[in-house]
Design a protein around this motif. Structure first.
Motif, mmCIF file in Angstrom:
data_model
loop_
_atom_site.group_PDB
_atom_site.id
_atom_site.type_symbol
_atom_site.label_atom_id
_atom_site.label_comp_id
_atom_site.label_asym_id
_atom_site.label_seq_id
_atom_site.Cartn_x
_atom_site.Cartn_y
_atom_site.Cartn_z
ATOM 1 N N GLU A 183 45.498 26.086 24.699
ATOM 2 C CA GLU A 183 44.356 25.389 25.290
ATOM 3 C C GLU A 183 44.716 24.926 26.704
ATOM 4 N N SER A 184 43.715 24.677 27.515
ATOM 5 C CA SER A 184 43.887 24.063 28.845
ATOM 6 C C SER A 184 45.022 24.720 29.622
ATOM 7 N N TRP A 185 45.021 26.027 29.685
ATOM 8 C CA TRP A 185 46.112 26.782 30.282
ATOM 9 C C TRP A 185 45.946 26.879 31.795
ATOM 10 N N TYR A 186 47.068 26.958 32.499
ATOM 11 C CA TYR A 186 47.012 27.039 33.961
ATOM 12 C C TYR A 186 48.336 27.548 34.515
ATOM 13 N N TRP A 187 48.303 27.979 35.764
ATOM 14 C CA TRP A 187 49.475 28.501 36.450
ATOM 15 C C TRP A 187 50.365 27.375 36.972
ATOM 16 N N GLY A 188 51.659 27.618 36.984
ATOM 17 C CA GLY A 188 52.578 26.768 37.716
ATOM 18 C C GLY A 188 52.544 27.128 39.189
ATOM 19 N N ASP A 189 53.126 26.279 40.024
ATOM 20 C CA ASP A 189 53.081 26.487 41.475
ATOM 21 C C ASP A 189 53.778 27.764 41.918
ATOM 22 N N ASP A 190 54.750 28.238 41.116
ATOM 23 C CA ASP A 190 55.550 29.399 41.532
ATOM 24 C C ASP A 190 54.914 30.736 41.170
ATOM 25 N N SER A 191 53.744 30.710 40.541
ATOM 26 C CA SER A 191 53.050 31.935 40.094
ATOM 27 C C SER A 191 53.873 32.733 39.085
ATOM 28 N N GLU A 192 54.868 32.109 38.490
ATOM 29 C CA GLU A 192 55.704 32.752 37.476
ATOM 30 C C GLU A 192 55.668 31.976 36.155
ATOM 31 N N THR A 193 55.326 30.700 36.244
ATOM 32 C CA THR A 193 55.322 29.831 35.075
ATOM 33 C C THR A 193 53.898 29.603 34.592
ATOM 34 N N ILE A 194 53.744 29.568 33.273
ATOM 35 C CA ILE A 194 52.452 29.301 32.657
ATOM 36 C C ILE A 194 52.563 28.005 31.859
ATOM 37 N N PHE A 195 51.577 27.141 32.004
ATOM 38 C CA PHE A 195 51.498 25.926 31.199
ATOM 39 C C PHE A 195 50.271 26.007 30.300
ATOM 40 N N TYR A 196 50.410 25.476 29.102
ATOM 41 C CA TYR A 196 49.262 25.400 28.202
ATOM 42 C C TYR A 196 49.493 24.283 27.192
ATOM 43 N N LYS A 197 48.409 23.815 26.611
ATOM 44 C CA LYS A 197 48.500 22.800 25.566
ATOM 45 C C LYS A 197 48.305 23.456 24.210
ATOM 46 N N GLN A 198 48.948 22.851 23.206
ATOM 47 C CA GLN A 198 48.787 23.335 21.834
ATOM 48 C C GLN A 198 48.678 22.136 20.906
ATOM 49 N N LYS A 199 47.721 22.210 20.012
ATOM 50 C CA LYS A 199 47.526 21.150 19.031
ATOM 51 C C LYS A 199 48.744 21.025 18.128
ATOM 52 N N GLN A 200 49.130 19.786 17.818
ATOM 53 C CA GLN A 200 50.219 19.569 16.878
ATOM 54 C C GLN A 200 49.754 19.891 15.462
ATOM 55 N N LEU A 201 50.683 20.297 14.633
ATOM 56 C CA LEU A 201 50.363 20.651 13.253
ATOM 57 C C LEU A 201 49.952 19.398 12.480
ATOM 58 N N GLY A 202 48.745 19.396 11.943
ATOM 59 C CA GLY A 202 48.312 18.332 11.058
ATOM 60 C C GLY A 202 47.776 17.085 11.723
ATOM 61 N N ASN A 203 47.678 17.058 13.060
ATOM 62 C CA ASN A 203 47.062 15.903 13.716
ATOM 63 C C ASN A 203 46.416 16.359 15.018
ATOM 64 N N PRO A 204 45.581 15.503 15.622
ATOM 65 C CA PRO A 204 44.809 15.951 16.788
ATOM 66 C C PRO A 204 45.563 15.884 18.116
ATOM 67 N N LEU A 205 46.822 15.417 18.144
ATOM 68 C CA LEU A 205 47.563 15.327 19.391
ATOM 69 C C LEU A 205 47.900 16.709 19.936
ATOM 70 N N ARG A 206 48.027 16.789 21.262
ATOM 71 C CA ARG A 206 48.366 18.055 21.926
ATOM 72 C C ARG A 206 49.700 17.935 22.628
ATOM 73 N N ASP A 207 50.505 18.982 22.572
ATOM 74 C CA ASP A 207 51.744 19.083 23.333
ATOM 75 C C ASP A 207 51.528 20.037 24.495
#
Length: 822
Positions: A66-90
Motif C-alpha cells: 500500500e501507499s508505495w512510492y520511489w526513493g530519492d535515488d530512483s533505485e529504492t522502493i518504499f511501501y506500507k504493509q498491514k500487520q498480521l492480525g491488526n490494522p497497523l501498517r509497517d
C-alpha cells in the motif's frame, strides 16, 4: 448460435471445479436451517472453497503493498504493509533488484524517508516536506535531513519559495522560514472576523449626550484615540512591526488557500461556516463501550442541503490589498441551466415556470490541488464548478486587473464528472511560452488537451478510451498517463508528445497504476489480474525487457485455491449500441448439463465504479464467493451496467434524472444472454448486491418482478432524498428542483411490485447509507402486507463490513436464499 462456438470465441478460462448436488427447497417462505454442502464438511482440502475460509480476516490470503512510492535515488522502493492480525501498517524499503520483499524501516527513520509529499526547490538540490505535523528539509546529494520546526502545531503545505525560503501553513496563518538565518516571518493571517474599526466617534443621540455630560467618558475616549495614533505611527516607522491580518467576516471559513511560490500573493476562497447539517442528521449507535446509546452526528441529506458558493480573493502580501474576484467574466455564469427541469416539475403542480438569468453559485472544485501556480509565481490557474454540477471552468487570474480569465469551459446537461479534472502548467517559468494541459470529457471520453493562454486548445489523445493520472516530464516534452485503450477493462501506461505521437510503455494486461521515478528512467507499477491481488513491478523505460516483479505478498494458501477465472464478455444490449461488459463465471461442463443451470447476478456498488475489468477487484470476497458458487454448478454474472465507470461520458450520464431504469434494462439483457449462451434456466436466476447494488436489487425486484427468482439487497438505498448531496445532486439535481427525478428513482415508491423472496442485510452504524433507509422500506413493506421478505441487521457494522463474523453471517444468509429459491 452453438454453445461450443460461443465458448471458444470468448476464450473461456475455466478453473477446475468441484460440483456438488444440492437438494432444492422450493418453498420460499419456509426456509430450513442452513447446512454446509457435504463436500465442504467432509474435507479440509484446498480444492474445496468454503464460506468460512473466504469470509475470514483477509490477512489469510495476503497483505498487498500500500501507499508505495520511489526513493530519492530512483533505485529504492518504499511501501506500507498491514500487520498480521491488526490494522497497523509497517513501512518497508526494497531495491529494484531485490529478491525478497525488502526490510522494515525502523520507526526512528520514518522522518527521513516519509517524503511522499515533498516539494523540490528550483535547482532540484533540496526537498521540503511535512511529517507528523513538522517540516523537514532534505539535501538530496547527501540525504542529510534537517528538522525545521519542533512544535505541537500541524505545519503543512510546505514549499520552497523562489528566494530559497521555506513556506508552510499553520491553521490559517502562512509563514516563511529563512534557512540561513532561521528567521521566521508571518506572511498572512486569515481572520474569520470583521476588521477592527478602531476608536469610533459617538454617533447616536444618547452616545453624543453621554460624551458631553460625563467627563470620564470623554477622557477615556481621548486616551483611546491617543493610543491608537501612537500604534499607527509606530507601525509605519518600524519595519519590525507589520500587519499581516486579512479579514473575511465572521461566520465564514477558508475553503481553499494557495500561496504563490514568490511569496507575494495568496489566492483564497471563502465560504460560509454554517453547515448544511440539520439537527435531525444523526445516527444512533446502540452498541457502545459505556452501554449508553450514542447519537452520532452524520452528513446532511440531499433534501436538507442548502445551496452554497465561495468568494474568491487575491491578497497582495506586500501592499496588504485584498481584492475580490468576480465570477461575471465566466461564460454562462448566470445561465438558468435547470429551466427545463423546473418547468417539468412546475407543470406537474399545474404551475408555469418563468426562466430568468441569475448568478449561479460557483465554488472551487473539490479535488486535489485545485489552485496551481506557475513555478515563478507569476501565473495562477484554478478549476471552478457551478453548484448545479453542470459547468466546469478552468480559469487563470489576471493578477494586474484582479479578474478571472476563462481558459476552458466544459458543460454537460447531465453533470460534470468528479473525475478527470486534472490540469497543470507547461513551460511555467517562461513568460511568453507558458501554457496549460487539462483533461476533458467533451469528446465523450476523458482525453488530454494542451492550450496556450491565448488561442485554441489542441487535443493530444483521442479514441474510445479514458485518460487519467497524467504526469508531465521535467523537460516539458511528454505526458505519461494511464488509459484503457486496448480494452475497457485493461489499464496500461502510455506516453504522448505534443505532436500526438502516442506509445504504450507497459503491456502487462490486467490493471496497472504507476509512478514515474525521480530520474524519469523507470516506472513503479502496481499490477494485478482477475485472480491475483496487487503486487509491485518495475519497468525500465530504456529497455524492451518486461516489467520485473519486486514484491511477493500473496500467500501460498491463496495461490493453491481453485479460483474460477471469469471471462469478460461484451454482451449485446437491446437498448443502445454499446455492449455491456460483464464478468461471467462458467462452471465446468456448463453447456453439457442435463438440467439447465441456475445462475446468480452480482451487481456492484457505487454506481460509478467498474468491476468487469481484468484486474483484482475491490470486491474480493464476492469474487471468492462466486468461485464457490461455480464449484457447485452455478453460473455467475457481474455486469458493468450503464452508469459504471470506464466507458465514457454517455455511459455514465445515461441515468440522469432516472436511476434504476436503464440499469435494470441491462440486467435483463444479462439474464437473457445467460439463458441463450450459458444453458441457464430463466426461472432459476437470483441477484444480490450492496449499496448501489442493493438499490438495483430492489429496483429490479420491484419494477421487473419476473426477472429474478429472488434477491438480496445489502446496505441498500431505498430513497435517494436521504442520501448525500455530493453524489445524488449530480444525477438527480435536488428534491427542491426535481422531485420527479427522486420519485421515479427511489425503490420505496415501487415496493408494491415485490412478488419474489427478498433478503435485506443492513448495517446499523452506516454513516454512508443510513439504517433509516432500511427501516422506512421495511415499514412500507409491512403496510403493503408483503410477506416474502426477511431482514438481517448488523448492530456494529458500518457501510463496509469489518468483522469476519458479520461477513460470514451475511453470506450464509445470501447463500441459503439462493439454495432454497433457485
Amino acid at each position: 448460435m452453438k454453445l461450443k462456438l460461443i465458448a471458444a470465441a470468448l476464450s473461456l478460462s475455466l478453473a477446475a471445479c468441484t460440483s456438488s448436488s444440492i437438494s432444492q427447497n422450493t418453498q420460499a417462505n419456509n426456509i430450513p436451517e442452513f447446512v454446509e454442502p457435504a463436500a465442504a464438511v467432509a474435507s479440509n482440502s484446498t480444492n474445496v472453497i468454503t464460506l468460512e475460509q473466504i469470509m475470514a480476516d483477509p490477512d489469510w490470503f495476503g497483505r498487498a503493498p500500500e501507499s508505495w512510492y520511489w526513493g530519492d535515488d530512483s533505485e529504492t522502493i518504499f511501501y506500507k504493509q498491514k500487520q498480521l492480525g491488526n490494522p497497523l501498517r509497517d513501512l518497508f524499503a526494497t531495491s529494484i533488484t531485490a529478491k525478497n520483499n525488502g526490510e522494515k524501516v525502523q520507526l526512528a527513520q520514518h522522518h527521513v524517508v516519509s517524503d511522499t509529499n515533498a516539494v523540490l526547490n528550483r535547482a532540484g538540490t533540496h526537498e521540503v516536506y511535512s511529517f507528523n505535523g513538522n517540516v523537514f528539509v532534505k539535501t538530496l546529494a547527501t540525504q542529510a535531513v534537517k528538522q525545521l520546526t519542533f512544535t505541537s502545531s500541524n505545519e503543512h503545505n510546505a514549499m520552497f519559495l523562489t528566494n530559497g525560503d521555506v513556506a508552510y501553513r499553520v491553521g490559517n496563518i502562512f509563514y516563511a522560514h529563512n534557512l540561513t538565518t532561521g528567521q521566521l516571518v508571518e506572511l498572512a493571517n486569515l481572520q474569520m472576523s470583521d476588521a477592527p474599526q478602531g476608536v469610533q466617534e459617538p454617533s447616536s443621540y444618547l452616545a453624543k449626550e453621554q460624551h458631553k455630560l460625563i467627563d470620564y467618558i470623554a477622557l477615556e475616549h481621548r486616551n483611546a484615540k491617543l493610543k491608537q495614533a501612537q500604534k499607527e505611527q509606530l507601525a509605519s516607522g518600524n519595519n519590525s512591526i507589520s500587519d499581516t491580518n486579512f479579514y473575511f467576516g465572521k461566520d465564514n471559513r477558508v475553503a481553499h488557500a494557495s500561496l504563490s511560490p514568490a511569496g507575494d500573493k495568496l489566492v483564497v476562497s471563502i465560504a460560509a461556516a454554517k453547515s448544511s447539517r440539520d439537527s435531525s442528521d444523526i445516527m444512533p449507535n446502540y452498541v457502545t463501550n459505556d452501554g449508553v446509546i450514542a447519537s452520532e452526528k452524520v452528513r446532511a441529506r440531499v433534501a436538507n442541503n442548502r445551496q452554497y458558493q465561495e468568494q474568491l480573493f487575491v491578497l497582495d502580501l506586500k501592499s496588504g490589498a485584498q481584492k475580490a474576484l468576480s465570477y461575471e467574466t465566466l461564460p454562462s455564469f448566470d445561465s438558468d441551466v435547470l429551466a427545463s427541469v423546473k418547468a417539468e416539475n412546475y407543470a406537474r403542480e399545474g404551475k408555469k415556470y418563468k426562466s430568468e438569468k441569475q448568478a449561479r453559485n460557483i465554488h472551487v472544485l473539490q479535488m486535489y490541488n485545485p489552485i496551481k501556480w506557475s513555478s515563478d509565481g507569476k501565473n495562477v490557474a484554478l478549476m471552478l464548478e457551478a453548484w448545479d454540477n453542470k459547468t466546469r471552468w478552468l480559469a487563470t487570474v489576471d493578477l494586474t486587473e484582479s479578474t478571472l480569465v476563462t481558459q476552458h469551459k466544459l458543460h454537460d446537461d447531465a453533470w460534470i464528472n468528479w473525475s478527470f479534472n486534472e490540469f497543470g502548467w507547461v513551460n511555467d517559468n517562461q513568460d511568453n511560452n507558458s501554457s496549460l494541459y487539462y483533461l476533458s470529457e467533451e469528446s465523450g471520453y476523458s482525453h488530454l488537451y494542451h492550450k496556450g493562454l491565448t488561442g485554441k486548445a489542441t487535443q493530444l489523445t483521442s479514441g474510445k478510451f479514458e485518460v487519467s493520472d497524467v504526469t508531465l516530464t521535467k523537460d516539458n516534452k511528454r505526458f505519461i498517463f494511464k488509459a484503457n485503450k486496448k480494452h475497457p477493462g485493461i489499464y496500461e501506461v502510455y506516453q504522448v508528445d505534443f505532436a500526438k505521437n502516442m506509445a504504450a510503455l507497459t503491456d502487462l494486461g490486467g490493471k496497472n497504476n504507476y509512478s514515474l521515478s525521480p530520474d524519469e528512467s523507470k516506472l513503479l507499477i502496481e499490477h494485478s489480474t482477475v485472480t491475483m491481488p496487487p503486487e509491485l513491478y518495475v519497468k525500465d523505460l530504456a529497455k524492451s525487457t518486461p516489467a520485473m516483479r519486486i514484491t511477493h505478498t500473496v500467500s501460498e494458501q491463496f495461490l493453491a485455491m481453485p479460483w474460477s477465472a471469469p471471462s469478460v464478455v461484451a454482451i449485446p444490449s437491446s437498448n443502445q449500441a454499446e455492449p455491456i461488459y460483464s464478468r461471467v463465471y462458467f462452471p465446468e461442463n456448463f453447456d453439457k448439463t442435463t438440467q439447465k443451470n441456475r445462475a446468480v447476478m452480482f451487481t456492484h456498488g457505487a454506481g460509478y465504479l467498474q468491476n468487469a475489468h481484468l484486474g483484482w477487484s475491490g470486491y474480493f470476497r464476492e469474487f471468492m464467493f462466486h468461485s464457490m458458487l461455480v464449484q457447485q454448478g452455478y453460473v455467475v454474472i457481474d455486469m458493468d451496467y450503464r452508469a459504471s465507470a470506464g466507458y465514457g461520458r454517455d455511459w455514465r450520464t445515461s441515468i440522469y434524472r432516472h436511476m434504476g431504469k436503464v440499469e435494470v434494462e441491462d440486467m435483463r439483457d444479462g439474464v437473457e444472454w445467460l439463458v441463450e449462451n450459458a444453458n441457464v434456466d430463466e426461472k432459476r436466476v437470483g441477484t444480490y448486491g450492496g449499496s448501489y447494488g442493493g438499490f438495483l436489487t430492489l429496483m429490479s425486484l420491484f419494477t421487473d418482478p419476473d426477472l429474478f427468482a429472488s434477491g438480496s439487497a445489502i446496505r441498500l438505498v431505498s430513497d435517494w432524498a436521504y442520501y448525500n448531496h455530493g453524489y445524488t445532486s449530480n444525477i438527480l439535481n435536488t428534491p427542491a428542483d426535481d422531485a420527479i427525478a427522486y420519485e421515479r428513482s427511489s425503490p420505496i415508491y415501487f415496493a408494491e411490485g415485490l412478488t419474489k423472496p427478498l433478503l435485506i442485510n443492513a448495517p446499523m452504524v452506516d454513516d454512508n447509507v443510513f439504517f433509516e433507509d432500511t427501516v422506512r422500506l421495511v415499514q412500507r413493506l409491512i403496510e403493503l402486507e408483503k410477506q416474502d421478505f426477511e431482514t438481517a441487521i448488523y448492530p456494529v457494522e458500518p457501510h463496509g463490513f469489518v468483522q469476519p463474523s458479520s461477513w460470514l453471517d451475511e453470506y450464509r444468509r445470501i447463500y441459503k436464499l439462493f439454495e432454497n429459491t433457485l
